[in-house]
Design a protein around this motif. Structure first.
Motif, PDB file in Angstrom:
ATOM      1  N   CYS A   1       0.834  -1.213   0.000  1.00 39.40           N
ATOM      2  CA  CYS A   1       0.000   0.000   0.000  1.00 39.40           C
ATOM      3  C   CYS A   1       0.864   1.256   0.000  1.00 39.40           C
ATOM      4  N   GLY A   2       2.017   1.212   0.665  1.00 40.03           N
ATOM      5  CA  GLY A   2       2.940   2.344   0.622  1.00 40.03           C
ATOM      6  C   GLY A   2       3.393   2.632  -0.797  1.00 40.03           C
ATOM      7  N   VAL A   3       3.732   1.588  -1.525  1.00 44.17           N
ATOM      8  CA  VAL A   3       4.153   1.753  -2.918  1.00 44.17           C
ATOM      9  C   VAL A   3       2.990   2.273  -3.768  1.00 44.17           C
ATOM     10  N   LEU A   4       1.794   1.736  -3.552  1.00 42.80           N
ATOM     11  CA  LEU A   4       0.628   2.208  -4.298  1.00 42.80           C
ATOM     12  C   LEU A   4       0.369   3.695  -4.032  1.00 42.80           C
ATOM     13  N   ILE A   5       0.451   4.101  -2.773  1.00 44.14           N
ATOM     14  CA  ILE A   5       0.252   5.510  -2.434  1.00 44.14           C
ATOM     15  C   ILE A   5       1.320   6.369  -3.098  1.00 44.14           C
ATOM     16  N   MET A   6       2.565   5.911  -3.083  1.00 43.64           N
ATOM     17  CA  MET A   6       3.651   6.655  -3.745  1.00 43.64           C
ATOM     18  C   MET A   6       3.397   6.819  -5.231  1.00 43.64           C
ATOM     19  N   VAL A   7       2.987   5.750  -5.888  1.00 43.44           N
ATOM     20  CA  VAL A   7       2.700   5.823  -7.332  1.00 43.44           C
ATOM     21  C   VAL A   7       1.565   6.812  -7.579  1.00 43.44           C
ATOM     22  N   TYR A   8       0.528   6.720  -6.753  1.00 50.91           N
ATOM     23  CA  TYR A   8      -0.578   7.681  -6.873  1.00 50.91           C
ATOM     24  C   TYR A   8      -0.089   9.117  -6.659  1.00 50.91           C
ATOM     25  N   ASN A   9       0.797   9.321  -5.676  1.00 51.28           N
ATOM     26  CA  ASN A   9       1.332  10.668  -5.437  1.00 51.28           C
ATOM     27  C   ASN A   9       2.025  11.196  -6.684  1.00 51.28           C
ATOM     28  N   ILE A  10       2.847  10.371  -7.291  1.00 49.98           N
ATOM     29  CA  ILE A  10       3.576  10.783  -8.493  1.00 49.98           C
ATOM     30  C   ILE A  10       2.589  11.109  -9.620  1.00 49.98           C
ATOM     31  N   LEU A  11       1.591  10.240  -9.807  1.00 55.33           N
ATOM     32  CA  LEU A  11       0.591  10.479 -10.851  1.00 55.33           C
ATOM     33  C   LEU A  11      -0.214  11.746 -10.562  1.00 55.33           C
ATOM     34  N   ASN A  12      -0.554  11.975  -9.302  1.00 50.01           N
ATOM     35  CA  ASN A  12      -1.295  13.185  -8.935  1.00 50.01           C
ATOM     36  C   ASN A  12      -0.479  14.450  -9.192  1.00 50.01           C
ATOM     37  N   ILE A  13       0.818  14.397  -8.884  1.00 48.15           N
ATOM     38  CA  ILE A  13       1.697  15.549  -9.131  1.00 48.15           C
ATOM     39  C   ILE A  13       1.758  15.853 -10.629  1.00 48.15           C
ATOM     40  N   ILE A  14       1.970  14.819 -11.429  1.00 48.08           N
ATOM     41  CA  ILE A  14       2.035  15.001 -12.879  1.00 48.08           C
ATOM     42  C   ILE A  14       0.714  15.575 -13.398  1.00 48.08           C
ATOM     43  N   GLN A  15      -0.383  15.024 -12.895  1.00 47.13           N
ATOM     44  CA  GLN A  15      -1.711  15.484 -13.323  1.00 47.13           C
ATOM     45  C   GLN A  15      -1.945  16.951 -12.948  1.00 47.13           C
ATOM     46  N   ASP A  16      -1.560  17.341 -11.739  1.00 47.99           N
ATOM     47  CA  ASP A  16      -1.730  18.734 -11.305  1.00 47.99           C
ATOM     48  C   ASP A  16      -0.910  19.696 -12.158  1.00 47.99           C
ATOM     49  N   ILE A  17       0.327  19.315 -12.438  1.00 52.06           N
ATOM     50  CA  ILE A  17       1.196  20.169 -13.247  1.00 52.06           C
ATOM     51  C   ILE A  17       0.649  20.280 -14.668  1.00 52.06           C
ATOM     52  N   GLN A  18       0.211  19.158 -15.245  1.00 54.12           N
ATOM     53  CA  GLN A  18      -0.350  19.184 -16.593  1.00 54.12           C
ATOM     54  C   GLN A  18      -1.619  20.024 -16.654  1.00 54.12           C
ATOM     55  N   LYS A  19      -2.472  19.887 -15.646  1.00 56.45           N
ATOM     56  CA  LYS A  19      -3.721  20.659 -15.608  1.00 56.45           C
ATOM     57  C   LYS A  19      -3.418  22.150 -15.533  1.00 56.45           C
ATOM     58  N   ASN A  20      -2.440  22.539 -14.722  1.00 56.98           N
ATOM     59  CA  ASN A  20      -2.061  23.951 -14.610  1.00 56.98           C
ATOM     60  C   ASN A  20      -1.467  24.451 -15.925  1.00 56.98           C
ATOM     61  N   TYR A  21      -0.630  23.636 -16.551  1.00 52.25           N
ATOM     62  CA  TYR A  21      -0.021  24.012 -17.818  1.00 52.25           C
ATOM     63  C   TYR A  21      -1.082  24.225 -18.891  1.00 52.25           C
ATOM     64  N   LYS A  22      -2.050  23.310 -18.957  1.00 46.71           N
ATOM     65  CA  LYS A  22      -3.118  23.424 -19.961  1.00 46.71           C
ATOM     66  C   LYS A  22      -3.986  24.645 -19.711  1.00 46.71           C
ATOM     67  N   SER A  23      -4.288  24.927 -18.433  1.00 42.48           N
ATOM     68  CA  SER A  23      -5.122  26.090 -18.144  1.00 42.48           C
ATOM     69  C   SER A  23      -4.382  27.389 -18.444  1.00 42.48           C
ATOM     70  N   ARG A  24      -3.070  27.415 -18.212  1.00 44.54           N
ATOM     71  CA  ARG A  24      -2.278  28.603 -18.538  1.00 44.54           C
ATOM     72  C   ARG A  24      -2.166  28.799 -20.035  1.00 44.54           C
ATOM     73  N   ARG A  25      -2.053  27.708 -20.780  1.00 47.06           N
ATOM     74  CA  ARG A  25      -2.006  27.808 -22.248  1.00 47.06           C
ATOM     75  C   ARG A  25      -3.321  28.332 -22.785  1.00 47.06           C
ATOM     76  N   GLY A  26      -4.415  27.905 -22.145  1.00 46.43           N
ATOM     77  CA  GLY A  26      -5.749  28.369 -22.557  1.00 46.43           C
ATOM     78  C   GLY A  26      -5.910  29.855 -22.329  1.00 46.43           C
ATOM     79  N   GLU A  27      -5.302  30.384 -21.247  1.00 45.74           N
ATOM     80  CA  GLU A  27      -5.385  31.812 -20.941  1.00 45.74           C
ATOM     81  C   GLU A  27      -4.583  32.630 -21.949  1.00 45.74           C
ATOM     82  N   LEU A  28      -3.466  32.072 -22.445  1.00 45.82           N
ATOM     83  CA  LEU A  28      -2.594  32.785 -23.359  1.00 45.82           C
ATOM     84  C   LEU A  28      -3.192  32.889 -24.761  1.00 45.82           C
ATOM     85  N   GLN A  29      -4.072  31.993 -25.118  1.00 43.56           N
ATOM     86  CA  GLN A  29      -4.626  31.983 -26.485  1.00 43.56           C
ATOM     87  C   GLN A  29      -5.783  32.884 -26.644  1.00 43.56           C
TER      88      GLN A  29
END
Length: 164
Positions: free
Chosen positions: A136-164
């Motif tokens: 479960c520790g490993v599963l939580i870690m993998v989820y943490n990494i995926l959540n971080i990537i998802q948050d960064i991608q979501k912010n990047y996409k929303s910022r790109r949308g603002e620039l256009q």
């Protein structure tokens, strides 16, 4: 990333559902044996306890992966944009540190001790029961990494949308 998370979610949720069904059947069996035949089953009681721990820990990993855990949103409601992403990443890293320390390292210690113990009625080494903790520790870690990537991608996409 979304596909990996989806597969993990479905696998863990299915495992929890199977464990809950198993626990239900064991409970029915235990009640029948206790009240109808006046012969309670210690094996089913022990298996129920271990299954409960497993379903609880797997459910914990699933909840962290879906970000459905309890949280105080006082600070996160006040920050927007980049600040919200930084706060989210910090939170995920903090959860990851706890998962590493408590679940992975602590779970390995439990497994070491468990290899010296036998379960009382089914006579298996307890490290087979405790193995769920570092998993479960490993599963939580993998989820943490995926959540971080998802948050960064979501912010990047929303910022790109603002620039256009």
């Amino acid at each position: 990333m979304e596909k990996v998370k989806s597969v993990m979610d479905k696998t863990i949720a299915s495992t929890c559902a199977i464990l809950l069904a198993f626990m239900t059947l064991l409970t029915i069996y235990q009640v029948i044996m206790r009240y109808a035949f006046k012969s309670p089953s210690t094996v089913s009681e022990e298996l129920l306890g271990y299954s409960f721990v497993w379903v609880s820990l797997l459910g914990t990993a699933l909840v962290f992966g879906q970000k459905d855990h309890m949280k105080i949103t006082l600070l996160s409601d006040k920050v927007k944009g980049k600040g919200q992403v930084v706060l989210s990443v910090f939170t995920e890293l903090l959860i990851m540190a706890i998962a590493i320390g408590v679940f992975i390292l602590g779970g390995q210690r439990f497994m070491e001790i468990g290899s010296l113990q036998l379960s009382p009625t089914i006579n298996i080494e307890m490290h087979w029961i405790y193995i769920i903790i570092p998993i479960c520790g490993v599963l939580i870690m993998v989820y943490n990494i995926l959540n971080i990537i998802q948050d960064i991608q979501k912010n990047y996409k929303s910022r790109r949308g603002e620039l256009q």
